[in-house]
Design a protein around this motif. Structure first.
Motif, PDB file in Angstrom:
ATOM      1  N   GLY A  34       0.888  -0.949   0.110  1.00 49.31           N
ATOM      2  CA  GLY A  34       0.273   0.383   0.261  1.00 49.31           C
ATOM      3  C   GLY A  34       0.885   1.127  -0.183  1.00 49.31           C
ATOM      4  O   GLY A  34       0.410   1.952   0.079  1.00 49.31           O
ATOM      5  N   ILE A  35       1.854   1.485  -0.201  1.00 48.83           N
ATOM      6  CA  ILE A  35       2.432   2.723  -0.295  1.00 48.83           C
ATOM      7  C   ILE A  35       3.008   2.602  -2.049  1.00 48.83           C
ATOM      8  O   ILE A  35       3.562   2.310  -2.764  1.00 48.83           O
ATOM      9  N   PRO A  36       2.588   4.257  -1.381  1.00 49.34           N
ATOM     10  CA  PRO A  36       2.714   5.091  -3.253  1.00 49.34           C
ATOM     11  C   PRO A  36       4.211   4.621  -3.531  1.00 49.34           C
ATOM     12  O   PRO A  36       5.287   4.940  -2.960  1.00 49.34           O
ATOM     13  N   THR A  37       3.671   4.200  -4.592  1.00 49.38           N
ATOM     14  CA  THR A  37       5.162   4.553  -5.932  1.00 49.38           C
ATOM     15  C   THR A  37       4.949   4.623  -6.963  1.00 49.38           C
ATOM     16  O   THR A  37       6.010   5.529  -7.430  1.00 49.38           O
ATOM     17  N   ASP A  38       3.955   5.685  -7.441  1.00 49.80           N
ATOM     18  CA  ASP A  38       3.849   6.844  -8.074  1.00 49.80           C
ATOM     19  C   ASP A  38       2.708   7.634  -7.959  1.00 49.80           C
ATOM     20  O   ASP A  38       1.294   7.522  -7.706  1.00 49.80           O
ATOM     21  N   VAL A  39       2.878   9.244  -8.011  1.00 48.24           N
ATOM     22  CA  VAL A  39       1.561   9.604  -8.087  1.00 48.24           C
ATOM     23  C   VAL A  39       1.110  10.719  -9.096  1.00 48.24           C
ATOM     24  O   VAL A  39       2.830  11.138  -9.737  1.00 48.24           O
ATOM     25  N   HIS A  40       0.140  10.843  -9.981  1.00 47.17           N
ATOM     26  CA  HIS A  40      -0.068  11.344 -11.135  1.00 47.17           C
ATOM     27  C   HIS A  40      -0.962  12.368 -11.137  1.00 47.17           C
ATOM     28  O   HIS A  40      -1.920  12.102 -10.649  1.00 47.17           O
ATOM     29  N   LEU A  41      -0.690  14.200 -11.379  1.00 46.10           N
ATOM     30  CA  LEU A  41      -1.906  14.711 -11.416  1.00 46.10           C
ATOM     31  C   LEU A  41      -2.041  15.206 -12.422  1.00 46.10           C
ATOM     32  O   LEU A  41      -1.514  15.631 -13.433  1.00 46.10           O
ATOM     33  N   ASP A  42      -3.266  15.501 -12.747  1.00 46.68           N
ATOM     34  CA  ASP A  42      -4.043  15.760 -13.889  1.00 46.68           C
ATOM     35  C   ASP A  42      -3.137  17.229 -14.240  1.00 46.68           C
ATOM     36  O   ASP A  42      -2.481  17.659 -13.418  1.00 46.68           O
ATOM     37  N   PRO A  43      -2.744  17.117 -15.638  1.00 44.04           N
ATOM     38  CA  PRO A  43      -2.035  18.677 -15.718  1.00 44.04           C
ATOM     39  C   PRO A  43      -3.234  20.065 -15.962  1.00 44.04           C
ATOM     40  O   PRO A  43      -2.592  21.006 -14.996  1.00 44.04           O
ATOM     41  N   GLU A  44      -4.593  19.448 -16.080  1.00 45.37           N
ATOM     42  CA  GLU A  44      -5.294  20.917 -15.605  1.00 45.37           C
ATOM     43  C   GLU A  44      -5.737  21.094 -14.143  1.00 45.37           C
ATOM     44  O   GLU A  44      -6.658  22.310 -13.395  1.00 45.37           O
ATOM     45  N   SER A  45      -4.846  19.857 -12.828  1.00 47.87           N
ATOM     46  CA  SER A  45      -5.232  20.246 -10.913  1.00 47.87           C
ATOM     47  C   SER A  45      -5.133  21.237 -10.811  1.00 47.87           C
ATOM     48  O   SER A  45      -5.940  21.305  -9.729  1.00 47.87           O
ATOM     49  N   PHE A  46      -3.934  21.847 -10.846  1.00 45.48           N
ATOM     50  CA  PHE A  46      -3.350  23.369 -10.427  1.00 45.48           C
ATOM     51  C   PHE A  46      -4.726  24.308 -10.870  1.00 45.48           C
ATOM     52  O   PHE A  46      -5.287  25.398  -9.752  1.00 45.48           O
ATOM     53  N   LYS A  47      -5.043  24.448 -11.902  1.00 43.37           N
ATOM     54  CA  LYS A  47      -6.211  25.334 -12.087  1.00 43.37           C
ATOM     55  C   LYS A  47      -7.902  25.082 -12.324  1.00 43.37           C
ATOM     56  O   LYS A  47      -8.733  25.809 -11.587  1.00 43.37           O
ATOM     57  N   ARG A  48      -8.254  23.987 -11.831  1.00 44.38           N
ATOM     58  CA  ARG A  48      -9.093  23.250 -11.737  1.00 44.38           C
ATOM     59  C   ARG A  48      -9.846  23.222  -9.798  1.00 44.38           C
ATOM     60  O   ARG A  48     -11.067  22.784  -9.755  1.00 44.38           O
ATOM     61  N   THR A  49      -8.975  23.281  -8.997  1.00 48.64           N
ATOM     62  CA  THR A  49      -9.130  23.018  -7.506  1.00 48.64           C
ATOM     63  C   THR A  49      -8.504  23.413  -6.566  1.00 48.64           C
ATOM     64  O   THR A  49      -7.317  24.936  -7.669  1.00 48.64           O
ATOM     65  N   ARG A  50      -8.241  24.003  -5.433  1.00 48.27           N
ATOM     66  CA  ARG A  50      -7.595  24.281  -3.968  1.00 48.27           C
ATOM     67  C   ARG A  50      -6.789  23.283  -3.677  1.00 48.27           C
ATOM     68  O   ARG A  50      -7.046  22.575  -3.754  1.00 48.27           O
TER      69      ARG A  50
END
Length: 185
Positions: free
Chosen positions: A63-79
């Protein structure tokens, strides 16, 4: 000892040897199953998306995160606070999937362990193999739904300005040694 007694002893000895051979064969089979289950668990990797589709997290069998992907629009769409909640939500979902896959991978071993006497029953003070193979499962937190902004195109305004980061102060140079040099303090 007459020949009838010898024959009976040989027959019992042969039966005992067959029983020991059968037990050794079963043990080798169980060891092979444990190796295969261990290999399956070591290759487990799952991923999950947050409900808002902004974050994908990949985790290993533990259950240890090995990768985190953020949608390129994530900083525009949310806080940031909502993005953090999305990350937690995706990580928890992926960890639950990994735990389920790991449980399925070791299920044959758990069945074998259930059929055999526990090591702690045979050897006082020994660890319980049942407890090792069936650890208590942590209670999964129910993630709160991540709120979606009604107008995702609107800029995020801050009520308060961010404080300026504190800069390191330079060392004070003093000329107070006997030979006329400077000392940094």
């Amino acid at each position: 000892m007459d020949s009838a007694q010898r024959s009976e002893l040989r027959s019992r000895n042969d039966a005992l040897r067959e029983q020991v051979d059968s037990m050794l064969s079963a043990l080798e089979h169980q060891q092979q199953q444990m190796v295969e289950a261990s290999e399956r668990v070591s290759t487990i990797s799952t991923q999950a998306w947050s409900a808002d589709g902004l974050v994908r997290v990949t985790v290993n069998a533990a259950g240890i995160p090995t990768d985190v992907h953020l949608d390129p629009e994530s900083f525009k769409r949310t806080r940031p606070d909502r993005l953090g909640a999305s990350m937690a939500q995706a990580a928890q979902a992926a960890a639950r999937q990994a735990a389920q896959l790991a449980q399925e991978a070791i299920a044959p071993i758990q069945q074998i362990a259930g059929d055999m006497p526990d090591l702690s029953d045979l050897v006082p003070g020994a660890p319980s193999l049942r407890e090792l193979l069936n650890p208590p499962q942590p209670q999964a937190e129910t993630p709160e739904p991540v709120p979606v902004d009604e107008d995702i195109a609107a800029p995020i305004l801050r009520d308060e300005p961010r404080p300026a980061p504190e800069l390191a102060r330079p060392a004070v140079v003093q000329d107070d040694d006997d030979w006329g040099g400077s000392i940094l303090r």
